[in-house]
Every structure is written in structure tokens, then in C-alpha cells.
Design an enzyme around this catalytic site. Sequence first.
Site, PDB file in Angstrom:
ATOM      1  N   SER A 278       0.821  -1.202   0.000  1.00 30.72           N
ATOM      2  CA  SER A 278       0.000   0.000   0.000  1.00 30.72           C
ATOM      3  C   SER A 278       0.863   1.264   0.000  1.00 30.72           C
ATOM      4  O   SER A 278       1.709   1.404  -0.875  1.00 30.72           O
ATOM      5  CB  SER A 278      -0.940  -0.060   1.204  1.00 30.72           C
ATOM      6  OG  SER A 278      -2.079   0.674   0.929  1.00 30.72           O
ATOM      7  N   HIS A 420      -7.590  -5.700   0.690  1.00 29.71           N
ATOM      8  CA  HIS A 420      -6.332  -4.972   0.781  1.00 29.71           C
ATOM      9  C   HIS A 420      -5.497  -5.519   1.945  1.00 29.71           C
ATOM     10  O   HIS A 420      -5.818  -5.286   3.110  1.00 29.71           O
ATOM     11  CB  HIS A 420      -6.710  -3.518   1.033  1.00 29.71           C
ATOM     12  CG  HIS A 420      -5.594  -2.541   0.912  1.00 29.71           C
ATOM     13  ND1 HIS A 420      -4.937  -2.299  -0.267  1.00 29.71           N
ATOM     14  CD2 HIS A 420      -5.032  -1.713   1.835  1.00 29.71           C
ATOM     15  CE1 HIS A 420      -4.028  -1.362  -0.067  1.00 29.71           C
ATOM     16  NE2 HIS A 420      -4.059  -0.992   1.192  1.00 29.71           N
TER      17      HIS A 420
HETATM   18  C1  GTR Z   1      -5.345   4.493   1.778  1.00 25.88           C
HETATM   19  C2  GTR Z   1      -4.762   5.293   0.658  1.00 25.88           C
HETATM   20  C3  GTR Z   1      -4.222   4.354  -0.369  1.00 25.88           C
HETATM   21  C4  GTR Z   1      -3.268   3.365   0.292  1.00 25.88           C
HETATM   22  C5  GTR Z   1      -3.746   2.946   1.655  1.00 25.88           C
HETATM   23  C6  GTR Z   1      -2.737   2.292   2.557  1.00 25.88           C
HETATM   24  O1  GTR Z   1      -6.164   5.142   2.631  1.00 25.88           O
HETATM   25  O2  GTR Z   1      -5.771   6.111   0.215  1.00 25.88           O
HETATM   26  O3  GTR Z   1      -3.622   5.029  -1.429  1.00 25.88           O
HETATM   27  O4  GTR Z   1      -1.984   3.851   0.330  1.00 25.88           O
HETATM   28  O5  GTR Z   1      -4.246   3.972   2.411  1.00 25.88           O
HETATM   29  O6  GTR Z   1      -1.582   2.692   2.635  1.00 25.88           O
HETATM   30  O7  GTR Z   1      -3.162   1.372   3.251  1.00 25.88           O
END
Ligand code: GTR
Length: 451
Positions: A278, A420
Amino acid sequence: MHSRILSAAVAGVVCCLSASAPAQHLAGYNYDEAKIPPYAMLDPLRLNDGRAVTTAAEWWQQRRPEIVRLFEENVYGRTPAKARIPLRARVVEIDRHALQGRAIRKQIDIYFTAKGESGPKMRLLVYLPLHPRAGRGYGRHRSAVILGLNFGGNQTVLDDPGIEPTLVWSKAKGSGTLEHVLPEDATRGTQAQEWQVEKVIGRGYGLATAYYGDIEPDFKDASQYSVRQLFLQPGQTAVAGDAWGAIGAWAWGLSRAVDYLSTDRDVDAKRIVATGHSRLGKTADWAAAQDERIAAVLSTESGKAGQSLSRREMGETVQHLEHSFPYWFCGNYARWAGHDREIPADGNLLLSLIAPRPLYVASAAGDEWSDPRGEFLSAVSASRVYALLGKQGLGTTTMPAVNQSAMEGDVAYHVRSGVHDVTAFDWDRYLDFLDLHLRESEGLRTRVKTQ
Ligand code: GTR
């Protein structure tokens, strides 16, 4: 001394939840392929003045520096020349019988200033596999090492009492003041699933990690605690124009870890692999773009402003990133809020900067916020640069089915089921990919001791 003990919830879990569970269906964003407005992808093999790049020399001498500059000016900012510092490090702990005798564990302080111990520093945790030697037990060996920053402190990556917990940044309840505190013991191993240390060691690879907050706390208005303060010019403010943001600083931290690892006799300096999830995937991508000592990249769901395509207007937008995390980027990034289709530095160009090194791009089907198809299309586009440099890129323009990997070339891709996160599935594929591309030069590859 540590001012107080922080509860497990605050230290490890909240920090990691914020990173691993962003809202995946925020209202007001597009998740419908049919609603993507027409857009043009940037061409990694066309110079800003429109001329085509047809030779490797043109890539290295003209187009590649141009793309780096586009990211410095528009997305991450420029890493200051002053930030090229000499390695100052001290190995503070070594256990040659870690993981029931299967690994060496080292903890190393890397100092950011000449003040050494009394100045800002990063604590690197390293596990290195011990390899069997014919009839002589287990011995030292120069290992390939997978390097990535962690979200919650070194103690979260494995429940190993030998890991000294990292002080973590957290907002105090009530006052909201940012504090640097010792996490509770219960945070040990809370990110073990995401790191899979035993699996990595069992497959013969080393793992190195540091807490990203050692470099900069991941909060708005926390830049006074960032390494960025160390390299400001007189009168410069950290977020103006093309001055670097937190992602630039975290990427710089990865390079400082590479400085150390390159000197460690148990590490093969030619096989240091960057990884990240991420925001820390964006960080790994940008670190490898700038630091060619990084031999390969495993990038998990680095999403928008990472391996995905902002121009596709699917899922997260520049406006969202700029609103929620302005400090990750340079000041100029705000220009592209509401103008995603015009951004001059997008994910496919970022991935092309990793060529010709092995690159694994991983998506999750449930992570529509990152736009998995955008991540795949970036990998396809960057593959053209691999081809120009004599490598085989992804080798397909058809997105693989969920839980299938495209792994024939130097660029690999999968979209796994689930949300995610980083999972054992991701690690299994990553390690298979490294086995294909980072075989040991001396032909000594052997199975490592298993329990
Ligand atoms: C989110 C962000 C993403 C990603 C994520 C993370 O909120 O909008 O681009 O980077 O965080 O790092 O888990």
C-alpha cells in the site's frame, strides 16, 4: 527512557488497521469500468517532446531521467542532494540461533546524523537463513534479502521475544498530541501473517525490516519529527513545490537500509529485494526507481500514486490522496487534484523505472480502491521498456483469472481473492518468482533447515 507504556490497541493495531483496511467503497468514487471517462495512458517510450524512444541508450540517457524528474516535480518531490549521507551503523544484537537454530537475527541501529546514538536513527531487524553445509551442520551464507518497512514496529512482524520493540508514534487520547511511546508486549507478532518470516526463511531468503515511523511519523503535521528536517535549505518548508514528502523520506530510509545490508557479510548485496504494501508499496516502488542497488521489487497493492493508474479515474483519486495524506507528496501534487486524467507521472511510468529488474505487481480483487485492472495495465505498459532492454516483460495483455499468476517473464502479476492486505498467497508467489530470477550465482542453492 520511554515515557509510558502504550496499549496494544493504539500502538500496533490502530496504526496497522489504518494502513491495511482503508475504506474500499467510499461513496462518491467510481467503481464501474463502464463509467471511466476516455483517457490516454502516458507512453513510457515517448520523450516529453513527442519523439519515440527506440534504443536502450535513449532510454537510459534521456527518457528514464525525464521520468524520474516528472515524479520528483509532480508526485513525490526531490530527494535532496544533501541527504546522501555516509553509512553510520552499529549492530546492537546478534543471535546466531534464532528461530530454533534456523536463522541469524540481527538488530542494527542506523544513524542519520554524525551525532550517532544521541541523534535520530532507524532500527533495522534482519533475519538471515542458515544453510546446511555437507556434514558440518549449518553455516553462514550470503543470502538474498527481502527488505521492507513495517507499519507497527519491528516487534509486530514476528512473535519473537528477542525483538526489541520499536517506539511507535501515536495520538494521545483526548489531547490528540503526537507521542513516541513503547508499545505493549501484546503487539508482538500482530503482523506475522503479513510478513511470513518463517516462510521466507524456510525458502532460503533473508528478511529485513524497519518501522517507517523511525523515518517519519505517518500523520499530518508531523514533519517536525521527519528526517526531512535534517536536510532543509535555509527558509525551505518541507511541502513547498518539489520538496520531498513522507513517501520520499520513507524511500530514502529504505536506501539507508540498503547501505547497511550491502556491508553485511551474511548478505548478498547483489540480491536485495524491496517490498511494501500500500503506501509502503508506493515507497518501495519509488525507492527502487531511485536506487538501482535494489535488485528486484515485490509491490503489493501500491494503488494510486503507486503502481495503479490515476488517469483511469477508477477508485481512489488524487483529490482524496491530497486531502487525506498531503504530507506523503510534494506540494505540486495538489495541482492534479480534480485533474487525474492529466497527471504527467502515472503508475505505468513508475513501474518502467524498475526495468530491467524483476518486478512482481500484486493486486487484490476486493481492493477496488486501488483499481486492480489499473495495476495490471501499468505492468503491461511498463513491459514495453523491459522488451526494449532485452527482457521479457509480462508476456500477456490478458489479465489473469483471480488467484492465477502470470509469471513467465521478468514482470509478474496476480490478482488474488480477498481484500487490501498481504497474505501467505502473495508470499508464496513472490518466493516462487524470486526462485526463478534471483538464483544464487555460485550455484549453492540448497534447501534450508526445516523443523
Ligand atoms: C489508503 C490510501 C491508499 C493506500 C492505503 C494504505 O487510505 O488512500 O492510497 O496507500 O491507504 O496505505 O493502506
